[in-house]
Design an enzyme around this catalytic site. Structure first.
Site, PDB file in Angstrom:
ATOM      1  N   HIS A 187      41.224 -29.280  24.916  1.00 39.80           N
ATOM      2  CA  HIS A 187      40.948 -28.220  25.590  1.00 39.80           C
ATOM      3  C   HIS A 187      41.892 -27.924  24.745  1.00 39.80           C
ATOM      4  CE1 HIS A 187      38.852 -31.136  28.617  1.00 39.80           C
ATOM      5  NE2 HIS A 187      39.000 -30.188  29.007  1.00 39.80           N
TER       6      HIS A 187
ATOM      7  N   ASP B  42      47.891 -34.836  35.372  1.00 42.19           N
ATOM      8  CA  ASP B  42      46.761 -33.937  34.965  1.00 42.19           C
ATOM      9  C   ASP B  42      45.777 -34.920  34.769  1.00 42.19           C
ATOM     10  OD1 ASP B  42      44.722 -32.243  34.149  1.00 42.19           O
ATOM     11  OD2 ASP B  42      45.548 -31.757  32.507  1.00 42.19           O
ATOM     12  N   MET B  43      44.553 -34.696  35.990  1.00 46.39           N
ATOM     13  CA  MET B  43      43.532 -36.023  35.728  1.00 46.39           C
ATOM     14  C   MET B  43      42.077 -35.525  36.084  1.00 46.39           C
ATOM     15  SD  MET B  43      44.281 -38.309  38.306  1.00 46.39           S
ATOM     16  CE  MET B  43      43.956 -38.201  40.491  1.00 46.39           C
TER      17      MET B  43
ATOM     18  N   TRP C   6      33.522 -46.154  42.814  1.00 45.30           N
ATOM     19  CA  TRP C   6      33.170 -44.860  44.789  1.00 45.30           C
ATOM     20  C   TRP C   6      34.226 -44.394  44.768  1.00 45.30           C
ATOM     21  CZ3 TRP C   6      33.453 -50.273  43.637  1.00 45.30           C
ATOM     22  CH2 TRP C   6      34.260 -51.109  44.532  1.00 45.30           C
ATOM     23  N   LYS C   7      35.726 -44.580  44.735  1.00 45.41           N
ATOM     24  CA  LYS C   7      36.549 -43.512  44.930  1.00 45.41           C
ATOM     25  C   LYS C   7      36.328 -42.527  44.434  1.00 45.41           C
ATOM     26  CE  LYS C   7      39.129 -47.225  46.660  1.00 45.41           C
ATOM     27  NZ  LYS C   7      41.228 -47.694  46.114  1.00 45.41           N
TER      28      LYS C   7
ATOM     29  N   GLY D  19      53.586 -36.791  33.139  1.00 46.91           N
ATOM     30  CA  GLY D  19      54.404 -35.913  32.163  1.00 46.91           C
ATOM     31  C   GLY D  19      55.490 -36.385  31.023  1.00 46.91           C
TER      32      GLY D  19
END
Length: 347
Positions: free
Chosen positions: A46, A175-176, A227-228, A308
């Site tokens: 990114h 951050d995911m 599924w979560k 982090g």
């Protein structure tokens, strides 16, 4: 093939590319800094890697270089803005900073944003709030790019979620995406000719695989937690659209303005010391981190880290030894910087 390029060279080259794409001097300076920092932090997917696609979106009219956040409503510690399809990074920075300003007054601040564009690395805004001394939460909804659990076609966004907690010895920053690996990370592995450490999606025959190219071909990335992750992605999508009074992922699918075109974003900042003294709370955090570090590693010589922590180590290494960039992407960005904008259409 990976190259190591000095940070300032990366930043200046990205800035030149953005100027060629039509950004103003100020816009290009800010955005180049964010893209270069993302790559320096090890999030090249990114950072530098997004430049060709960003330029492509500008050329297609999916990003309005003159678009700026416009306040559409406010109630107490909450404000709502229309991003007018402006540059996602600039819209995001404005909203993160505004959330902090509201938190200074109210103890907590929430800014909701609709009709904006890709914010690039979501962690940018969480880090920014933490570095300002505030705990931060932010997330985004996106167009459908991941199958809902039980489906074999794309039906929900991976909707990245970020949380940051200020800490004197180094902030804790998560951050995911809601997928095991974001598409950008798949691209990083594919370009490097590497397999994923863990299965990240399905191939065209429906088999779980570690082959990033096969997953990109099938477009069936794996929701984290099966599924979560699928359920959380849908909940985040609806929550963002509800709070910002903007588009859901389904609406974006119908608009067809690329990745995150006309999406919603939420930014929440809060004072971490509302009900406790800073020294007391910092001690609690340090004790918890020390316990994490003391966890027995699964491999000899290994070490458990907190969210982090590796980012800080990667950043330090990048500043000392150069930023790791993919040779093919670097050549594309350099070509754009020289005025060949057509190269953006082959990314």
């Amino acid at each position: 093939m990976s190259l190591s390029i000095p940070y300032e060279v990366v930043k200046e080259t990205v800035k030149k590319a953005l100027l060629q794409a039509g950004l103003t001097e100020e816009q290009a300076e800010i955005c180049a800094g964010i893209h270069a920092q993302s790559s320096a932090d090890g999030v090249e997917s990114h950072g530098l890697n997004r430049i060709p696609r960003f330029v492509q979106y500008i050329r297609r009219g999916w990003v309005d270089l003159d678009g700026k956040p416009e306040k559409k409503g406010a109630k107490g510690a909450v404000e709502n803005y229309d991003g007018h399809l402006g540059i996602g990074i600039l819209n995001g920075l404005f909203c993160a900073d505004r959330a902090v300003e509201l938190a200074k007054v109210h103890g907590i601040g929430c800014v909701t944003l609709r009709n904006t564009t890709h914010w690039m690395r979501g962690g940018t805004y969480a880090w920014r709030m933490a570095e300002a001394g505030y705990a931060g939460i932010c997330w985004i909804n996106t167009e459908s790019c991941m199958p809902l659990w039980g489906s074999d076609e794309q039906g929900v966004g991976n909707n990245p979620f970020c949380i940051a907690l200020p800490r004197d010895q180094g902030p804790v920053v998560l951050d995911m995406a809601m997928s095991q690996y974001a598409y950008g990370k798949l691209g990083v592995y594919r370009l490097a000719g590497k397999q994923l450490p863990f299965p990240g999606g399905f191939d065209k025959d429906g088999n779980l695989t570690t082959d990033p190219g096969a997953i990109q071909e099938s477009r069936r990335i794996l929701p984290m937690g099966y599924w979560k992750g699928s359920a959380m992605a849908l909940a985040l999508d609806l929550a963002a659209a509800m709070l910002a009074n903007g588009n859901t992922g389904t609406d974006m699918d119908e608009l067809g303005k690329g990745s995150c075109g006309s999406c919603c974003q939420i930014f929440i900042a809060f004072d971490p010391y509302l009900f406790g003294e800073k020294e007391e709370i910092q001690k609690k955090m340090d004790k918890r981190i020390e316990a994490a570090h003391a966890s027995h590693p699964e491999r000899e010589g290994g070490r458990v880290s907190y969210p982090g922590e590796r980012t800080i180590a990667t950043r330090t290494k990048s500043m000392e030894q150069g930023v790791a960039v993919d040779e093919q992407i670097w050549e594309q960005v350099c070509s754009i910087a020289e005025g060949n904008l057509d190269v953006a259409d082959i990314s």
